[in-house]
Design a protein around this motif. Structure first.
Motif, mmCIF file in Angstrom:
data_model
loop_
_atom_site.group_PDB
_atom_site.id
_atom_site.type_symbol
_atom_site.label_atom_id
_atom_site.label_comp_id
_atom_site.label_asym_id
_atom_site.label_seq_id
_atom_site.Cartn_x
_atom_site.Cartn_y
_atom_site.Cartn_z
ATOM 1 N N SER A 1 1.017 -1.304 -0.062
ATOM 2 C CA SER A 1 0.033 0.187 -0.065
ATOM 3 C C SER A 1 0.720 1.187 -0.004
ATOM 4 N N LYS A 2 2.197 1.297 0.342
ATOM 5 C CA LYS A 2 3.038 2.519 0.275
ATOM 6 C C LYS A 2 3.900 2.285 -0.727
ATOM 7 N N GLY A 3 3.663 1.474 -1.822
ATOM 8 C CA GLY A 3 4.591 1.170 -3.143
ATOM 9 C C GLY A 3 5.825 0.467 -2.917
ATOM 10 N N GLU A 4 5.859 -0.132 -1.629
ATOM 11 C CA GLU A 4 7.173 -1.065 -1.349
ATOM 12 C C GLU A 4 6.802 -2.314 -2.128
ATOM 13 N N LYS A 5 7.744 -2.907 -2.515
ATOM 14 C CA LYS A 5 7.973 -4.413 -3.171
ATOM 15 C C LYS A 5 7.572 -5.399 -1.845
ATOM 16 N N VAL A 6 6.847 -6.398 -2.327
ATOM 17 C CA VAL A 6 6.257 -7.253 -1.410
ATOM 18 C C VAL A 6 6.860 -8.687 -2.067
ATOM 19 N N ASP A 7 7.353 -9.483 -1.160
ATOM 20 C CA ASP A 7 7.726 -11.058 -1.688
ATOM 21 C C ASP A 7 7.711 -11.946 -0.313
ATOM 22 N N THR A 8 6.775 -12.093 0.075
ATOM 23 C CA THR A 8 6.949 -12.796 1.719
ATOM 24 C C THR A 8 5.860 -13.858 1.605
ATOM 25 N N SER A 9 6.263 -14.651 2.762
ATOM 26 C CA SER A 9 5.381 -15.784 3.329
ATOM 27 C C SER A 9 5.108 -15.547 4.782
ATOM 28 N N GLU A 10 3.804 -15.655 5.179
ATOM 29 C CA GLU A 10 3.693 -15.303 6.583
ATOM 30 C C GLU A 10 2.957 -16.383 7.079
ATOM 31 N N ARG A 11 3.187 -16.933 8.380
ATOM 32 C CA ARG A 11 2.017 -17.929 9.127
ATOM 33 C C ARG A 11 1.120 -16.991 9.787
ATOM 34 N N TRP A 12 -0.137 -17.454 9.645
ATOM 35 C CA TRP A 12 -1.221 -16.506 10.360
ATOM 36 C C TRP A 12 -2.007 -17.571 11.140
ATOM 37 N N THR A 13 -2.819 -16.560 12.000
ATOM 38 C CA THR A 13 -3.789 -17.443 12.849
ATOM 39 C C THR A 13 -4.999 -16.374 12.655
ATOM 40 N N GLY B 1 -25.508 -16.706 11.037
ATOM 41 C CA GLY B 1 -25.540 -17.717 9.988
ATOM 42 C C GLY B 1 -24.138 -17.540 9.085
ATOM 43 N N ALA B 2 -23.518 -16.357 9.340
ATOM 44 C CA ALA B 2 -22.179 -16.155 8.385
ATOM 45 C C ALA B 2 -21.099 -16.223 9.348
ATOM 46 N N TRP B 3 -19.980 -16.618 8.937
ATOM 47 C CA TRP B 3 -18.806 -16.743 9.530
ATOM 48 C C TRP B 3 -17.980 -15.390 9.260
ATOM 49 N N LYS B 4 -17.599 -14.839 10.351
ATOM 50 C CA LYS B 4 -17.078 -13.338 10.234
ATOM 51 C C LYS B 4 -15.546 -13.404 11.030
ATOM 52 N N CYS B 5 -14.428 -12.840 10.327
ATOM 53 C CA CYS B 5 -13.121 -12.831 11.119
ATOM 54 C C CYS B 5 -13.107 -11.783 12.183
ATOM 55 N N VAL B 6 -12.916 -12.042 13.464
ATOM 56 C CA VAL B 6 -13.018 -11.166 14.416
ATOM 57 C C VAL B 6 -11.397 -10.932 14.916
ATOM 58 N N ALA B 7 -10.524 -11.476 14.600
ATOM 59 C CA ALA B 7 -9.275 -11.321 14.767
ATOM 60 C C ALA B 7 -8.232 -12.002 13.978
ATOM 61 N N SER B 8 -7.204 -11.479 13.726
ATOM 62 C CA SER B 8 -6.175 -12.165 12.848
ATOM 63 C C SER B 8 -4.796 -11.599 13.258
ATOM 64 N N GLN B 9 -3.683 -12.572 13.273
ATOM 65 C CA GLN B 9 -2.400 -12.195 13.533
ATOM 66 C C GLN B 9 -1.453 -12.994 12.243
ATOM 67 N N SER B 10 -0.439 -12.371 12.142
ATOM 68 C CA SER B 10 0.622 -13.028 11.054
ATOM 69 C C SER B 10 1.945 -12.804 11.421
ATOM 70 N N THR B 11 2.806 -13.595 11.261
ATOM 71 C CA THR B 11 4.130 -13.445 11.372
ATOM 72 C C THR B 11 4.841 -13.672 10.079
ATOM 73 N N THR B 12 5.876 -13.114 9.767
ATOM 74 C CA THR B 12 6.851 -13.549 8.680
ATOM 75 C C THR B 12 7.706 -14.545 8.802
ATOM 76 N N ILE B 13 7.618 -15.392 7.738
ATOM 77 C CA ILE B 13 8.338 -16.813 7.826
ATOM 78 C C ILE B 13 9.843 -16.410 7.223
ATOM 79 N N LYS B 14 10.868 -16.443 8.134
ATOM 80 C CA LYS B 14 11.909 -16.084 7.685
ATOM 81 C C LYS B 14 12.750 -17.013 6.611
ATOM 82 N N LYS B 15 13.205 -16.486 5.538
ATOM 83 C CA LYS B 15 13.594 -17.460 4.590
ATOM 84 C C LYS B 15 15.152 -17.786 4.740
#
Length: 149
Positions: free
Chosen positions: A115-127, A135-149
């Motif tokens: 969103s700030k024009g930066e190049k992105v090439d990443t993998s992240e583990r998320w919860t 009757g509809a599933w809604k995401c109430v919380a999310s967390q992600s961590t970059t996987i070091k290459k």
């Protein structure tokens, strides 16, 4: 020879049973949540704000890979200004805690421009934490961590 055939038949049967358990049944809450996660990843390719709004609960809160807290409106605004050529979730597991609450984990891989024009090439583990609201599933919380290459 007969004993070998019985052992082989048992191994094949157990393998088939194990494979059957790894893929949730069509229409099950687990499969619905996996489908939602795939749609969420696809929103980064299409900048589909309406699809993301349908996934995130109004009171959504997220923790990004860099540790920033994000509201629903921040995540939606970021989607509008980024462009990805690759966005995919994999290695997903669903833990249904009760009929209305679930935790989904997985890995997201993305390539593009942030969103700030930066190049992105990443993998992240998320919860992600989902609640079934009306009757509809809604995401109430999310967390992600970059996987070091």
């Amino acid at each position: 020879m007969r004993r070998v055939m019985h052992v082989l038949a048992l191994v094949l049967s157990l393998s088939a049973l194990a494979l059957a358990q790894t893929k949730p049944a069509a229409g099950s809450p687990e499969q619905v949540l996996i489908d939602i996660e795939h749609r969420w990843a696809a929103t980064s390719l299409t900048n589909d704000v309406a699809a993301l709004e349908a996934i995130l609960a109004p009171n959504f809160t997220g923790t990004s890979a860099d540790g920033a807290l994000e509201t629903r409106s921040v995540v939606i605004a970021r989607l509008k200004t980024s462009k990805f050529t690759k966005s995919a979730s994999s290695d997903m597991k669903v833990m249904l805690l009760n009929p209305t609450t679930a935790v989904v984990t997985g890995i997201w891989s993305g390539v593009g421009t942030g969103s700030k024009g930066e190049k992105v090439d990443t993998s992240e583990r998320w919860t992600d934490v989902f609640v079934n609201q009306g009757g509809a599933w809604k995401c109430v919380a999310s967390q992600s961590t970059t996987i070091k290459k």
